[in-house]
Write an enzyme that holds these catalytic residues in place. Structure first.
Site, PDB file in Angstrom:
ATOM      1  N   HIS A   1      25.007  33.762 130.887  1.00  0.00           N
ATOM      2  CA  HIS A   1      26.112  34.718 130.667  1.00  0.00           C
ATOM      3  C   HIS A   1      25.567  36.010 130.063  1.00  0.00           C
ATOM      4  O   HIS A   1      24.740  35.994 129.156  1.00  0.00           O
ATOM      5  CB  HIS A   1      27.253  34.121 129.841  1.00  0.00           C
ATOM      6  CG  HIS A   1      26.927  33.772 128.424  1.00  0.00           C
ATOM      7  ND1 HIS A   1      26.998  34.696 127.409  1.00  0.00           N
ATOM      8  CD2 HIS A   1      26.562  32.614 127.855  1.00  0.00           C
ATOM      9  CE1 HIS A   1      26.686  34.097 126.262  1.00  0.00           C
ATOM     10  NE2 HIS A   1      26.407  32.844 126.507  1.00  0.00           N
TER      11      HIS A   1
ATOM     12  N   GLU B   1      31.600  34.868 128.666  1.00  0.00           N
ATOM     13  CA  GLU B   1      31.562  33.456 128.263  1.00  0.00           C
ATOM     14  C   GLU B   1      32.071  33.296 126.835  1.00  0.00           C
ATOM     15  O   GLU B   1      32.814  32.377 126.529  1.00  0.00           O
ATOM     16  CB  GLU B   1      30.133  32.913 128.365  1.00  0.00           C
ATOM     17  CG  GLU B   1      30.022  31.407 128.127  1.00  0.00           C
ATOM     18  CD  GLU B   1      29.834  31.011 126.666  1.00  0.00           C
ATOM     19  OE1 GLU B   1      30.056  29.839 126.353  1.00  0.00           O
ATOM     20  OE2 GLU B   1      29.486  31.861 125.829  1.00  0.00           O
TER      21      GLU B   1
HETATM   22 ZN    ZN Z   1      25.853  31.498 125.089  1.00  0.00          ZN
END
Ligand code: ZN
Length: 457
Positions: free
Chosen positions: A277, A323
């Site tokens: 991410h 995320e």
């Molecule tokens: Zn992470």
């Protein structure tokens, strides 16, 4: 020959494991992959390209919180860099992300001589009124103790002073503590940093407000400052704290997942997805969480392109957005790729740091596990050949669950939770050689899975 000699020299730098476990012999089906696996490892271990790219990312753009101009500028940079690497089908995929803004914030022990403490508001927290909130602290060490305090919670600032055991066990005080305290009438919540004792370092992270409970401001304070308050309370001192936070939420912002590929030479519609991410918390530079995971997986494609290795199936790198405070990137990927998830052969996420790699966690069939154990023999030279009981990641999770895709995570040995979500998450905590080894491990595993004759099951 020269290349093989150089690789042998590089591998000779790695000491053998402390316990001399007899290595499995490499099975014959891997013979056709040995040469390219060695080329990929030689490329990864022969330079500090990955570390330099990660350093440039953090130094140039700083943190990458969802909704920030930093993240969007870094996304634009990643697209340009992937094009410069010569990857196929480089593009972005639009995602609406939450936009939480920290603003200024402070915490102090109130009194004639106020004592400032080191804190970080929790992601998603509401702010305080402009003048702050001042109240007496109530220290508890568990949810049971909170509930037992009953009516004494009302009007207090609750401090969960819970020692860090492991993340899964301790993080619930950060996530659920605010609403548990609010339910009993607390006016604010503090949590001792969720991480091993550092050097007076606060750890931020997301909270989850429960439906139907008042939203109260919430922040983390350092282990040292939690201990100070604890000592004062134990001495019978009435401790009043003043918390001031400007935190607030703006309308959802535009963001993007970044995608690049090496198109498969025979089965381009079968896809092996790897990535990390790209967003981070708004402190430090998100170098370990998770810029490193993005760059080491991206390295697989850069090196394949450079070495002219085009596997049978398509290899796709995805840098997921958001995320940390929404998981919207992973959810959007699942929805935008719903029609092709059945053609996803494997998904791998690196989000545990890029320290000394030990191997991969794997969730899938026993047949798949046996295949991975075979492939891992190619990584015995860098001691990254362990296949662990379970593998996955927050961003690949939605797709993996929807389509039953075999999933891997890069397993590493490092002090991840010491710097996790802190201002100390910067490039200097990462060793260039360990990062190169992580890149080598991901590249070899991905290459063989993408190229082997039968699909990973
Ligand atoms: Zn992470």
């Amino acid at each position: 020959m020269f290349r093989a000699f150089v690789l042998a020299l590089i591998l000779a730098q790695f000491p053998p494991p402390a316990v001399d476990v007899p290595k499995r012999a490499a099975p014959a089906w891997l013979d056709p992959y040995r040469a390219n696996a060695n080329r990929l490892m030689g490329e990864a271990l022969g330079s500090d390209f990955a570390w330099q790219r990660l350093a440039r990312l953090g130094d140039t753009f700083g943190h990458r919180l969802s909704g920030s101009p930093n993240l969007e500028a870094a996304i634009t940079w990643a697209v340009e860099e992937m094009k410069r690497d010569g990857l196929d089908n480089v593009h972005t995929e639009a995602v609406k992300v939450p936009h939480w803004v920290r603003g200024r914030e402070s915490l102090e022990i109130a009194g004639a001589i106020p004592q400032p403490l080191v804190m970080l508001g929790l992601g998603g927290s509401v702010g305080t009124p402009a003048g702050g909130i001042e109240a007496e602290v109530l220290v508890v060490h568990s949810f049971d103790e909170l509930d037992a305090a009953g009516a004494r919670v009302k009007g207090r600032i609750v401090l969960f002073n819970v020692p860090f055991t492991n993340y899964g066990e301790t993080v619930r005080y950060r996530s659920n503590g605010p609403s548990r305290a609010a339910q009993l009438g607390a006016v604010a919540m503090l949590v001792r940093a969720v991480g091993p004792a550092g050097l007076r370092t606060p750890h931020t992270g997301a909270l989850t407000y429960a439906e139907g409970q008042p939203k109260i401001p919430a922040a983390a304070l350092t282990t040292e400052d939690a201990a100070r308050i604890q000592r004062m309370v134990d001495r019978g001192t009435t401790v009043r704290l003043k918390l001031t936070m400007e935190a607030h939420v703006l309308p959802d912002a535009d963001s993007f997942n970044v995608v690049g590929e090496i198109r498969g030479r025979e089965l381009p519609n079968e896809v092996v997805v790897i990535g990390g991410h790209f967003d981070s918390w708004d402190v430090g530079t998100g170098s370990t969480d998770d810029g490193g995971g993005c760059v080491v997986t991206w390295e697989t494609l850069r090196m394949m392109k450079k070495l002219d290795i085009r596997p049978r199936r398509t290899v796709r790198v995805v840098l997921w957005t958001n995320e940390e405070n929404g998981s919207r990137g992973g959810l959007a990927y699942r929805d935008q790729h719903a029609a092709e998830l059945a053609n996803h052969v494997m998904m791998l996420e690196s989000d545990g740091g890029v320290f000394r790699p030990t191997g991969f966690g794997f969730t899938g069939s026993e047949q798949g596990r046996a295949r991975l154990r075979d492939i891992a023999t190619l990584l015995a030279g860098i001691h990254a050949d362990t296949i662990g009981a379970a593998g996955g990641g927050a961003d690949i999770g939605p797709s993996v669950q929807q389509a039953g895709i075999p999933s891997l995570s890069l397993d590493v040995d490092g002090n991840y939770f010491l710097i996790h979500h802190t201002p100390a998450d910067t490039i200097d905590k990462i060793d260039p050689m360990e990062m190169s080894r992580s890149a080598a491990a991901v590249a070899v595993m991905t290459y063989v899975i993408a190229d082997m004759p039968e699909r990973l099951r």
